[in-house]
Design an enzyme around this catalytic site. Structure first.
Site, PDB file in Angstrom:
ATOM      1  N   GLY A  10       0.824  -1.215   0.000  1.00 45.23           N
ATOM      2  CA  GLY A  10       0.000   0.000   0.000  1.00 45.23           C
ATOM      3  C   GLY A  10       0.854   1.260   0.000  1.00 45.23           C
ATOM      4  O   GLY A  10       2.091   1.211   0.013  1.00 45.23           O
ATOM      5  N   ASN A  32      -2.581  -8.722   0.470  1.00 46.58           N
ATOM      6  CA  ASN A  32      -3.407  -9.537  -0.433  1.00 46.58           C
ATOM      7  C   ASN A  32      -3.718  -8.783  -1.719  1.00 46.58           C
ATOM      8  O   ASN A  32      -4.462  -9.271  -2.568  1.00 46.58           O
ATOM      9  CB  ASN A  32      -4.711  -9.993   0.250  1.00 46.58           C
ATOM     10  CG  ASN A  32      -5.701  -8.858   0.432  1.00 46.58           C
ATOM     11  OD1 ASN A  32      -5.342  -7.693   0.315  1.00 46.58           O
ATOM     12  ND2 ASN A  32      -6.943  -9.197   0.726  1.00 46.58           N
ATOM     13  N   THR A  35      -6.159  -3.649  -2.441  1.00 44.86           N
ATOM     14  CA  THR A  35      -6.044  -2.240  -2.861  1.00 44.86           C
ATOM     15  C   THR A  35      -4.584  -1.848  -3.098  1.00 44.86           C
ATOM     16  O   THR A  35      -4.333  -0.872  -3.802  1.00 44.86           O
ATOM     17  CB  THR A  35      -6.640  -1.268  -1.812  1.00 44.86           C
ATOM     18  OG1 THR A  35      -5.992  -1.483  -0.555  1.00 44.86           O
ATOM     19  CG2 THR A  35      -8.138  -1.486  -1.659  1.00 44.86           C
ATOM     20  N   GLY A  36      -3.649  -2.559  -2.524  1.00 43.94           N
ATOM     21  CA  GLY A  36      -2.229  -2.263  -2.737  1.00 43.94           C
ATOM     22  C   GLY A  36      -1.788  -2.712  -4.119  1.00 43.94           C
ATOM     23  O   GLY A  36      -2.522  -3.403  -4.828  1.00 43.94           O
ATOM     24  N   ASP A  56      -3.845 -12.964   2.612  1.00 45.57           N
ATOM     25  CA  ASP A  56      -4.895 -12.188   3.277  1.00 45.57           C
ATOM     26  C   ASP A  56      -4.761 -12.415   4.774  1.00 45.57           C
ATOM     27  O   ASP A  56      -4.966 -13.545   5.256  1.00 45.57           O
ATOM     28  CB  ASP A  56      -6.261 -12.677   2.770  1.00 45.57           C
ATOM     29  CG  ASP A  56      -7.415 -11.905   3.390  1.00 45.57           C
ATOM     30  OD1 ASP A  56      -7.177 -11.110   4.324  1.00 45.57           O
ATOM     31  OD2 ASP A  56      -8.554 -12.112   2.924  1.00 45.57           O
ATOM     32  N   SER A  74      -5.226  -2.539   5.287  1.00 47.66           N
ATOM     33  CA  SER A  74      -6.657  -2.174   5.271  1.00 47.66           C
ATOM     34  C   SER A  74      -6.926  -1.299   4.054  1.00 47.66           C
ATOM     35  O   SER A  74      -6.089  -0.461   3.717  1.00 47.66           O
ATOM     36  CB  SER A  74      -7.047  -1.374   6.522  1.00 47.66           C
ATOM     37  OG  SER A  74      -8.400  -0.972   6.438  1.00 47.66           O
ATOM     38  N   ALA A 113      -1.679   0.783  12.629  1.00 49.81           N
ATOM     39  CA  ALA A 113      -2.061   2.000  11.902  1.00 49.81           C
ATOM     40  C   ALA A 113      -3.526   2.294  12.145  1.00 49.81           C
ATOM     41  O   ALA A 113      -4.408   1.696  11.541  1.00 49.81           O
ATOM     42  CB  ALA A 113      -1.803   1.806  10.405  1.00 49.81           C
ATOM     43  N   TYR A 144     -15.312   1.371   7.919  1.00 52.65           N
ATOM     44  CA  TYR A 144     -13.912   1.735   8.186  1.00 52.65           C
ATOM     45  C   TYR A 144     -13.737   2.218   9.624  1.00 52.65           C
ATOM     46  O   TYR A 144     -12.882   1.719  10.356  1.00 52.65           O
ATOM     47  CB  TYR A 144     -13.489   2.822   7.201  1.00 52.65           C
ATOM     48  CG  TYR A 144     -12.030   3.203   7.267  1.00 52.65           C
ATOM     49  CD1 TYR A 144     -11.036   2.308   6.886  1.00 52.65           C
ATOM     50  CD2 TYR A 144     -11.642   4.470   7.695  1.00 52.65           C
ATOM     51  CE1 TYR A 144      -9.692   2.666   6.933  1.00 52.65           C
ATOM     52  CE2 TYR A 144     -10.303   4.837   7.740  1.00 52.65           C
ATOM     53  CZ  TYR A 144      -9.331   3.938   7.357  1.00 52.65           C
ATOM     54  OH  TYR A 144      -8.003   4.299   7.400  1.00 52.65           O
ATOM     55  N   ARG A 185      -9.302   9.939  -3.493  1.00 52.00           N
ATOM     56  CA  ARG A 185      -8.976  10.878  -2.414  1.00 52.00           C
ATOM     57  C   ARG A 185      -8.749  12.276  -2.959  1.00 52.00           C
ATOM     58  O   ARG A 185      -8.453  12.469  -4.135  1.00 52.00           O
ATOM     59  CB  ARG A 185      -7.763  10.398  -1.635  1.00 52.00           C
ATOM     60  CG  ARG A 185      -8.214   9.444  -0.550  1.00 52.00           C
ATOM     61  CD  ARG A 185      -7.102   9.119   0.372  1.00 52.00           C
ATOM     62  NE  ARG A 185      -6.472   7.906  -0.080  1.00 52.00           N
ATOM     63  CZ  ARG A 185      -5.945   7.011   0.730  1.00 52.00           C
ATOM     64  NH1 ARG A 185      -5.968   7.189   2.016  1.00 52.00           N
ATOM     65  NH2 ARG A 185      -5.379   5.933   0.250  1.00 52.00           N
TER      66      ARG A 185
HETATM   67  N1  UDP Z   1     -13.197  15.709  -1.650  1.00 55.57           N
HETATM   68  C1  UDP Z   1     -13.522  16.633  -2.628  1.00 55.57           C
HETATM   69  N2  UDP Z   1     -13.322  16.304  -3.936  1.00 55.57           N
HETATM   70  C2  UDP Z   1     -12.764  15.114  -4.320  1.00 55.57           C
HETATM   71  C3  UDP Z   1     -12.412  14.167  -3.327  1.00 55.57           C
HETATM   72  C4  UDP Z   1     -12.657  14.496  -1.990  1.00 55.57           C
HETATM   73  O1  UDP Z   1     -14.025  17.731  -2.326  1.00 55.57           O
HETATM   74  O2  UDP Z   1     -12.603  14.913  -5.533  1.00 55.57           O
HETATM   75  C5  UDP Z   1     -13.390  16.069  -0.232  1.00 55.57           C
HETATM   76  C6  UDP Z   1     -14.159  15.047   0.590  1.00 55.57           C
HETATM   77  O3  UDP Z   1     -15.555  15.264   0.478  1.00 55.57           O
HETATM   78  C7  UDP Z   1     -13.626  15.320   1.982  1.00 55.57           C
HETATM   79  C8  UDP Z   1     -12.178  15.759   1.731  1.00 55.57           C
HETATM   80  O4  UDP Z   1     -12.133  16.164   0.373  1.00 55.57           O
HETATM   81  O5  UDP Z   1     -14.326  16.389   2.583  1.00 55.57           O
HETATM   82  C9  UDP Z   1     -11.163  14.665   1.968  1.00 55.57           C
HETATM   83  O6  UDP Z   1     -11.582  13.512   1.288  1.00 55.57           O
HETATM   84  P1  UDP Z   1     -10.695  12.199   1.159  1.00 55.57           P
HETATM   85  O7  UDP Z   1     -11.519  11.206   0.391  1.00 55.57           O
HETATM   86  O8  UDP Z   1      -9.362  12.527   0.609  1.00 55.57           O
HETATM   87  O9  UDP Z   1     -10.449  11.684   2.651  1.00 55.57           O
HETATM   88  P2  UDP Z   1     -11.262  11.724   4.031  1.00 55.57           P
HETATM   89  O10 UDP Z   1     -10.533  12.709   4.854  1.00 55.57           O
HETATM   90  O11 UDP Z   1     -12.689  12.147   3.780  1.00 55.57           O
HETATM   91  O12 UDP Z   1     -11.172  10.330   4.536  1.00 55.57           O
END
Ligand code: UDP
Length: 317
Positions: A10, A32, A35-36, A56, A74, A113, A144, A185
């Protein structure tokens, strides 16, 4: 030392593996690959101190004596854990327990983690480690959040009842090279969108906040914690807090992109604010982050540029 890293393929697991090898240790990486990616370990193909097992960890395992266990397996992005909800709950319960059993058997140190998601949508700001959190136990993020909270309970139980030498790191949003370009993300989405001239998708009105830590700072904090005697959770994250809209504008500036910002609906239970209180890390580990968001984004650009042709290839298939 011979060190076990679960989730070694990962984003964080692979950087951790590199850092441990650089410190002179041998690393047994287990993953496993749900996602990695083996691409994250490609450069270790000829490294004799690194071995990899595709496994796994929800199934019991024993690949021989180890002196330390880093439990990093994870799914971790909201997109991945939503897709792999049951698997995420399983790795946070059965998987963590199997990893703890290895540490118990070999009397190895153990670092788990954990995550700022243990705080949920926090009512306390910034988040200190003694805040118990505000988590929806049945919402879309619960697979999660509750898996990680259960893991913390398991780790503390193995510490209290079985005397395993455990540590808990609560990791806040971390970014850098090897963050999967397509895992949804915010940093990876914005940078890839900016580099491709696509609109940057801000969810909600962009006023929600996050605090972004560059990966080398995060790994430094984790390694310091592993060498400490702190058995209670420690936040490792960058306390510089950004709204998501500011983050989007910063990505546009750093990349020089002329992409536009568009607004899409906010995901359910998306935390409104997040910022670590790092007093404990400063005091007990002498740690604080060194790399600000702009510098870290610049350090990550080359990696994301390299992933673009790959993404284009995938899209064609
Ligand atoms: N977010 C966004 N646009 C994107 C992806 C995420 O505005 O294309 C926002 C998401 O709604 C959250 C923040 O960015 O408020 C961080 O999202 P991420 O999925 O990176 O991680 P989280 O901190 O929510 O686990």
């Amino acid at each position: 030392m011979r060190i076990l890293v679960t989730g070694a393929a990962g984003f964080l697991g692979s950087h951790l593996t590199d850092a441990l090898l650089a410190d002179g240790h041998s690393v047994l990486g287990v993953d496993n690959l749900c996602t990695g990616s083996l691409r994250n370990l490609d450069h270790l193909r000829n490294e004799p101190r690194f071995e990899f097992r595709e496994h796994d960890i929800c199934l019991p395992f024993d690949f021989g004596k180890v002196e330390y266990v880093f439990n990093f397996a994870s799914p971790a992005s909201p997109q991945d854990y939503s897709r792999l909800g049951i698997e995420t709950l399983a790795v946070g319960s059965d998987g963590t327990r199997n990893a703890l059993d290895v540490a118990h058997k070999y009397q190895a140190g153990f670092l788990h983690a954990s995550t700022s998601e243990c705080y949920g949508d926090p009512a306390v700001h910034p988040q200190t480690e003694d805040y118990w959190g505000n988590v929806n136990p049945i919402g879309p993020r619960s697979v999660y959040d509750e898996a990680k909270r259960f893991s913390e309970a398991l780790v503390m139980a193995y510490h209290r009842y079985r005397k395993v030498d455990t540590r808990l790191v609560r990791i806040f949003n971390t970014y850098g090279p090897r963050l999967q370009a397509n895992d949804g993300r915010v940093i990876s989405n914005f940078v890839v969108q900016a580099l491709q001239g696509q609109d940057l998708t801000v969810y909600g009105d962009g006023s929600q906040t996050r605090s972004f830590c560059y990966v080398s700072d995060e790994i430094d904090g984790i390694l310091r914690l592993s060498r400490s005697d702190q058995h209670l959770p420690v936040n490792i994250g960058n306390p510089n807090e950004w709204t998501i809209l500011e983050c989007a504008k910063t990505v546009l500036r750093i990349t020089g992109s002329s992409s536009k910002i568009i607004f899409s609906p906010l995901p359910v239970d998306d935390p409104m604010q997040r910022k670590p209180d790092i007093t404990r890390a400063r005091k007990f580990l002498g740690w604080e982050p060194k790399i600000d968001l702009e510098t870290g984004l610049k350090l990550s650009l080359e990696y994301f540029r390299e992933t673009l042709p790959l993404r284009a290839g995938l899209a064609e298939k």
